[in-house]
Design a protein around this motif. Structure first.
Motif, short mmCIF file in Angstrom:
data_model
loop_
_atom_site.label_atom_id
_atom_site.label_comp_id
_atom_site.label_asym_id
_atom_site.label_seq_id
_atom_site.Cartn_x
_atom_site.Cartn_y
_atom_site.Cartn_z
N GLY A 373 -109.91 45.65 -33.39
CA GLY A 373 -109.27 45.00 -33.66
C GLY A 373 -108.41 43.60 -33.69
N LEU A 374 -109.03 43.12 -32.96
CA LEU A 374 -108.65 41.45 -32.39
C LEU A 374 -109.11 41.00 -33.78
N ALA A 403 -109.84 38.89 -21.52
CA ALA A 403 -109.41 38.20 -22.66
C ALA A 403 -109.55 39.73 -24.14
N VAL A 404 -110.32 40.14 -24.02
CA VAL A 404 -109.55 41.77 -24.83
C VAL A 404 -108.78 42.22 -23.78
N GLY A 410 -104.05 43.63 -32.87
CA GLY A 410 -104.32 42.59 -33.72
C GLY A 410 -103.87 40.95 -33.34
N GLY A 411 -104.54 41.00 -32.26
CA GLY A 411 -103.89 39.43 -31.77
C GLY A 411 -105.07 38.39 -32.49
N THR A 412 -105.65 37.58 -31.58
CA THR A 412 -106.54 36.03 -32.03
C THR A 412 -106.84 36.03 -30.25
N ILE A 413 -108.38 35.56 -30.23
CA ILE A 413 -108.88 35.16 -29.19
C ILE A 413 -109.78 33.57 -29.93
N LEU A 422 -116.13 25.24 -22.39
CA LEU A 422 -116.29 26.22 -22.82
C LEU A 422 -115.12 27.11 -22.58
N THR A 423 -114.23 26.95 -23.88
CA THR A 423 -112.96 27.84 -23.28
C THR A 423 -113.03 29.07 -23.63
N VAL A 424 -112.01 29.62 -23.37
CA VAL A 424 -111.76 30.84 -24.63
C VAL A 424 -110.52 30.85 -23.97
N ARG A 425 -109.59 31.32 -25.18
CA ARG A 425 -108.16 31.74 -24.63
C ARG A 425 -107.44 32.67 -26.18
N ASP A 426 -107.07 33.01 -24.97
CA ASP A 426 -106.20 34.93 -25.82
C ASP A 426 -104.43 34.65 -25.97
N HIS A 427 -104.00 35.34 -26.25
CA HIS A 427 -102.57 35.74 -26.49
C HIS A 427 -101.94 37.08 -26.47
N GLY A 428 -102.41 36.99 -25.13
CA GLY A 428 -101.53 38.01 -24.29
C GLY A 428 -100.84 37.62 -23.40
N PRO A 429 -99.97 38.19 -22.21
CA PRO A 429 -98.95 37.74 -21.98
C PRO A 429 -99.26 36.82 -20.57
#
Length: 498
Positions: A373-374, A403-404, A410-413, A422-429
């Motif tokens: 769902g991401l 990140a998952v 429904g968030g974005t990674i 290399l950067t990995v950004r999540d939109h969690g807490p």
């Protein structure tokens, strides 16, 4: 008669003796060797100083005797027409005569005259000893008048003397040449030198003894830190209590040795603490899936024993849970094996040129399966690094799994790869600031995420794999100040495979 070859002459066993001496020296303790070397060095120094002193005094004393002979003023003595033919006859004649009042001071004691025409020896009246004449004394006539030659000689009674030999004209400047021999005894000088040798020998012997005693004290004082170090090492070997240290004083070689030992002991203690903590954390993490597995197995066994089998749906769900727990247990064991590499001999790894952008694409594809769902936004540029492909791929997958796990539904990674970053950004807490320093520690899990699955080893594996490839990894808040966390990996390499 046999033609047996005679045995070769015996050769003194100098080499075995030298080896025995070397073996004896090596068998001594370090303190004894330092004492021996100190005493030997002082003994050599004292012996050389004593010899130099003795030779200098000898040169000075004999030089003084020679100066006294050279400064002797001889008044012209009128010799009789005929002198006794031999030295013994001249000595007997001189002992029969006495010095008259008018002649006192006109002749010098221990002075003798050797005439050539007619040959003879004249001694001043009252002379009791004469110098033995040598054949080389006649060579003095080849020198100009009154030019002296000094030599060592002996009196007729055997006493040693120093002799000054020169020639002059007798009775008148045109008279026949006369060999003049002026002598002085050297027994006082020899006695003084013997006494000096005894004194210097006693001083040298006393100095050697004192040097040995002083060397013993110096060795004991100098080796005291070594003794302390030995005691600590023996204590650690006996009790296996690493971490013990010794006090460090000064900045010399012994202090450097003590500092190095303290650093080694502290490193060993830290290593043991890490091993103990790893075992404790691993046991704690392994206990949860094992306990769940045992509970489920007990439930299946009890249902079969009681004759009341579980409903098919419940049994299927229970077996699915057991499979998931076994997979979790297998992954945990694999993570432990991966993290044990720095503390054990590393196995052979396959190092090659790796396309990091391809690894990122494969990792994103797997992450999409785990987070259906991401939304994944990727911008991956070409970048090649030198390293272990499997380890780097597992590191990128762990970052995406993290990140998952923390992304909302429904968030974005965001995944970016640009010029080796290399950067990995999540939109969690996100991660609280006070917990950022622990995120790469083994088995560390945030208190707010204890209910989520995981063992706390994923980020540790990421840090280890990136460091082995020569890169850097960091984890912090998002750069734009928004929600979520930002993981950054920097790896050296280039945009082309070469």
């Amino acid at each position: 008669m046999s033609d047996a070859v005679p045995p070769p002459p015996l050769v003194p066993p100098t080499v075995p003796r030298r080896r025995r001496l070397l073996s004896w020296y090596r068998a001594r303790s370090l303190r004894s060797r330092l004492t021996f070397l100190t005493a030997a060095a002082v003994a050599v120094a004292i012996a050389l100083s004593a010899l130099a002193c003795w030779f200098l005094v000898e040169k000075q004393l004999y030089g003084q005797v020679r100066n006294d002979l050279a400064n002797t003023q001889l008044q012209r003595v009128r010799l009789p027409p005929v002198c006794p033919a031999t030295l013994d006859d001249a000595l007997k004649q001189a002992q029969r005569e006495t010095l008259g009042p008018e002649q006192s001071g006109s002749a010098v004691r221990d002075t003798q005259f050797v005439v050539t025409d007619p040959p003879g020896v004249c001694l001043p009246p009252g002379t009791t000893r004469a110098v033995v004449i040598e054949a080389d004394d006649a060579k003095v006539f080849q020198l100009p008048p009154n030019h002296s030659v000094f030599r060592s000689g002996h009196y007729t009674n055997g006493a040693s003397a120093m002799v000054r030999v020169f020639w002059t004209h007798a009775n008148s400047p045109t008279g026949p040449p006369v060999l003049v021999m002026v002598a002085t005894p050297t027994e006082p000088v020899e006695n003084a030198l013997q006494k000096l040798a005894l004194i210097l020998g006693g001083v040298a012997l006393g100095g050697i003894v004192l040097a040995g005693i002083a060397g013993r004290f110096v060795a004991r004082s100098a080796l005291k830190p070594v003794d302390q170090l030995t005691d600590v090492v023996e204590h650690i070997a006996r009790t296996e209590e690493v971490g013990a240290t010794i006090p460090v004083q000064g900045s010399d070689e012994i202090a450097r040795l003590a500092t190095s030992f303290n650093s080694m002991s502290t490193a060993l203690a830290n290593s043991r603490d890490r091993q103990t903590r790893l075992i404790a954390d691993a046991g704690h993490e392994l206990r949860t899936p094992l306990t769940s597995l045992r509970t489920n197995v007990d439930l299946l066994i009890r249902s079969d024993d009681t004759g009341r089998p579980l409903p098919p749906a419940t049994r299927t769900k229970l077996l699915g849970n057991m499979k998931a727990q076994m997979q979790e247990l297998t992954g945990l064991i694999g993570d432990l094996l991966q993290l044990s590499r720095p503390d054990s001999p590393r196995p052979a790894r396959t190092l090659a040129v790796v396309a990091l952008h391809e690894i990122a694409d494969r990792a994103v594809a797997r992450a999409k399966l785990r987070g259906p769902g991401l939304v994944f936004e990727t911008a991956v540029g070409p970048w090649y690094v030198h390293g272990d492909a499997a380890a780097l791929e597992r590191a990128v997958i762990n970052l995406l799994d993290n990140a998952v796990k923390y992304s909302p539904p429904g968030g974005t990674i965001d995944v970016r790869l640009d010029q080796g970053v290399l950067t990995v950004r999540d939109h969690g807490p996100g991660i609280p600031p006070d917990e950022l320093q622990y995120v790469f520690d083994r088995f560390w899990r945030s208190p707010s995420s204890r209910q989520l699955p995981g063992s706390g080893l994923g980020l540790s594996i990421v840090a280890q794999s990136v460091r082995e490839a020569g890169g850097e990894v960091s984890l912090g808040p998002a750069a734009d100040g928004g929600p979520g966390a930002l993981a950054t990996v920097r790896l050296p390499g280039g945009p082309a495979p070469d």
